[in-house]
Scaffold this active site. Structure first.
Site, PDB file in Angstrom:
ATOM      1  N   HIS A 131       4.765   7.990  10.999  1.00  0.00           N
ATOM      2  CA  HIS A 131       3.931   8.705  10.025  1.00  0.00           C
ATOM      3  C   HIS A 131       2.921   9.629  10.682  1.00  0.00           C
ATOM      4  CE1 HIS A 131       4.991   5.395   6.855  1.00  0.00           C
ATOM      5  NE2 HIS A 131       5.960   6.269   7.034  1.00  0.00           N
ATOM      6  N   SER A 204       3.608  -4.194   4.842  1.00  0.00           N
ATOM      7  CA  SER A 204       3.991  -4.713   3.529  1.00  0.00           C
ATOM      8  C   SER A 204       5.474  -4.469   3.258  1.00  0.00           C
ATOM      9  CB  SER A 204       3.153  -4.057   2.434  1.00  0.00           C
ATOM     10  OG  SER A 204       3.316  -2.650   2.472  1.00  0.00           O
TER      11      SER A 204
HETATM   12  P1  OAD Z   1       0.072  -1.921   3.941  1.00  0.00           P
HETATM   13  O1  OAD Z   1      -1.382  -1.778   3.691  1.00  0.00           O
HETATM   14  O2  OAD Z   1       1.005  -1.576   2.853  1.00  0.00           O
HETATM   15  O3  OAD Z   1       0.386  -3.429   4.322  1.00  0.00           O
HETATM   16  C1  OAD Z   1      -0.394  -4.128   5.239  1.00  0.00           C
HETATM   17  C2  OAD Z   1       0.257  -5.482   5.455  1.00  0.00           C
HETATM   18  O4  OAD Z   1      -0.484  -6.150   6.463  1.00  0.00           O
HETATM   19  C3  OAD Z   1       0.250  -6.383   4.222  1.00  0.00           C
HETATM   20  O5  OAD Z   1       1.556  -6.924   4.050  1.00  0.00           O
HETATM   21  C4  OAD Z   1      -0.753  -7.486   4.556  1.00  0.00           C
HETATM   22  O6  OAD Z   1      -0.392  -8.743   4.026  1.00  0.00           O
HETATM   23  C5  OAD Z   1      -0.667  -7.495   6.066  1.00  0.00           C
HETATM   24  N1  OAD Z   1      -1.882  -7.938   6.767  1.00  0.00           N
HETATM   25  C6  OAD Z   1      -3.168  -7.810   6.370  1.00  0.00           C
HETATM   26  N2  OAD Z   1      -4.000  -8.290   7.306  1.00  0.00           N
HETATM   27  C7  OAD Z   1      -3.224  -8.747   8.318  1.00  0.00           C
HETATM   28  C8  OAD Z   1      -3.480  -9.343   9.580  1.00  0.00           C
HETATM   29  N3  OAD Z   1      -4.711  -9.575   9.993  1.00  0.00           N
HETATM   30  N4  OAD Z   1      -2.428  -9.667  10.364  1.00  0.00           N
HETATM   31  C9  OAD Z   1      -1.147  -9.445   9.938  1.00  0.00           C
HETATM   32  N5  OAD Z   1      -0.849  -8.874   8.762  1.00  0.00           N
HETATM   33  C10 OAD Z   1      -1.858  -8.524   7.961  1.00  0.00           C
HETATM   34  O7  OAD Z   1       0.370  -1.136   5.292  1.00  0.00           O
HETATM   35  P2  OAD Z   1       1.762  -0.527   5.806  1.00  0.00           P
HETATM   36  O8  OAD Z   1       2.882  -1.469   5.550  1.00  0.00           O
HETATM   37  O9  OAD Z   1       1.521  -0.057   7.183  1.00  0.00           O
HETATM   38  O10 OAD Z   1       1.884   5.693   4.739  1.00  0.00           O
HETATM   39  O11 OAD Z   1       1.901   0.722   4.837  1.00  0.00           O
HETATM   40  C11 OAD Z   1       2.960   1.579   5.018  1.00  0.00           C
HETATM   41  C12 OAD Z   1       2.538   2.990   4.730  1.00  0.00           C
HETATM   42  O12 OAD Z   1       1.933   3.074   3.442  1.00  0.00           O
HETATM   43  C13 OAD Z   1       1.467   3.542   5.654  1.00  0.00           C
HETATM   44  O13 OAD Z   1       1.971   4.022   6.871  1.00  0.00           O
HETATM   45  C14 OAD Z   1       0.885   4.646   4.826  1.00  0.00           C
HETATM   46  C15 OAD Z   1       0.737   3.889   3.534  1.00  0.00           C
HETATM   47  O14 OAD Z   1       0.592   4.594   2.407  1.00  0.00           O
HETATM   48  C16 OAD Z   1       1.538   6.960   4.551  1.00  0.00           C
HETATM   49  O15 OAD Z   1       0.375   7.329   4.471  1.00  0.00           O
HETATM   50  C17 OAD Z   1       2.712   7.882   4.455  1.00  0.00           C
END
Ligand code: OAD
Length: 261
Positions: A131, A204
């Site tokens: 990204h 997520s």
């Molecule tokens: P998300 O914010 O969707 O998900 C974060 C994940 O991390 C969740 O499943 C939480 O349960 C988990 N989490 C939270 N705290 C944690 C910890 N301390 N240790 C381990 N896990 C933890 O973030 P992404 O999956 O990265 O895209 O989101 C994907 C994309 O959506 C991003 O790159 C961004 C966003 O919109 C764009 O901007 C195009």
């Protein structure tokens, strides 16, 4: 047919015998696929979940080309704020453990959805940033890049102009509805389909095509390990699920792998 799943909330109770242990021990090619949760213990907010960025703002108001066309000042100010947060953040034990794994596997490919550059700061090399990166701004007309810090110093309230063509600068990140950087997803998919061990951490698993890498790895027979504080829609694909914060679980996973030899 997937094998029975191993669950751990400490990292201390992972098995020392059995077929999964053998697969982990024999793994030569590994992929780490990370999301915002990996940087949570570095003090950076996630997007979804309690306290997440998208709880306070709507992605379509900030992270789309349409939002930037409609209200470039608001979008620029938000990314300037995020850049300030990221610039003050340092890698946590999970980023550092992942960087250490370069010496453990014959090949290790880090693939991240994060734009914070913390894998690189921890010492990982060849990182595929699906990204983009918030470390740079890019001209929305001629694509000339400039360090985000310099762009924000020139103007934090509205997008500065490109010195070459006077176009509006924007962050060098991928917004919803945009193509991923050319070749980057393809390289990530290739590494995922060849991986013996695939760690998905702090994502997520809801944003595609990125989340599809987990499916590719599972379909191709990798040992899939998920580290997350909560289950995800793709948890069922994981052979090993470690329920806890990345900064604890990833080093614990590293100690387990070390014990296997
Ligand atoms: P998300 O914010 O969707 O998900 C974060 C994940 O991390 C969740 O499943 C939480 O349960 C988990 N989490 C939270 N705290 C944690 C910890 N301390 N240790 C381990 N896990 C933890 O973030 P992404 O999956 O990265 O895209 O989101 C994907 C994309 O959506 C991003 O790159 C961004 C966003 O919109 C764009 O901007 C195009």
């Amino acid at each position: 047919m997937r094998q029975a799943r191993i669950e751990s909330s400490t990292g201390l109770d992972l098995p020392t015998t059995g077929s999964m242990v053998e697969r982990a021990r024999a793994a030569r090619r590994a992929v780490v696929f990370s999301g915002a949760g990996l940087s949570k213990e570095s003090g950076l907010d996630t997007f979804r979940g309690p306290g997440g960025l998208w709880e306070r703002m709507r992605p379509e108001d900030l992270a789309t080309p349409q939002a930037f066309a409609r209200d470039p000042e608001t979008v620029w100010r938000w990314y300037a704020w995020r850049w300030q947060q990221v610039a003050g953040a340092t890698p946590n034990p999970a980023h550092r453990e992942i960087a250490r794994w370069e010496g453990r596997f014959e090949s290790l490919q880090v693939v991240t959805q994060n734009v914070d550059g913390l894998h690189l700061a921890a010492g990982s090399t060849g990182v595929l940033e699906l990204h983009g990166t918030i470390a740079f701004a890019r001209c929305s007309v001629c694509s000339r890049r400039e360090p985000m810090g310099e762009a924000v110093a020139r103007s934090a309230q509205e997008p500065p102009r490109c010195p070459a063509c006077s176009g509006c600068l924007r962050p060098d990140v991928v917004w919803f509805g945009e193509q991923l950087p050319e070749g980057v997803f393809e390289a990530a998919a290739e590494a995922s389909s060849a991986a013996h061990l695939f760690l998905t951490v702090g994502t997520s698993a809801t944003v595609y095509p990125a989340a599809g890498l987990i499916e590719i790895a599972a379909r191709s027979g990798a040992l899939v390990i998920e580290v997350n504080v909560e289950p995800t829609p793709l948890s069922d694909l994981a052979d090993v699920r470690m329920a806890g914060p990345a900064a604890e679980m990833v080093p614990a996973l590293g100690r387990w792998l070390d014990r296997l030899g």
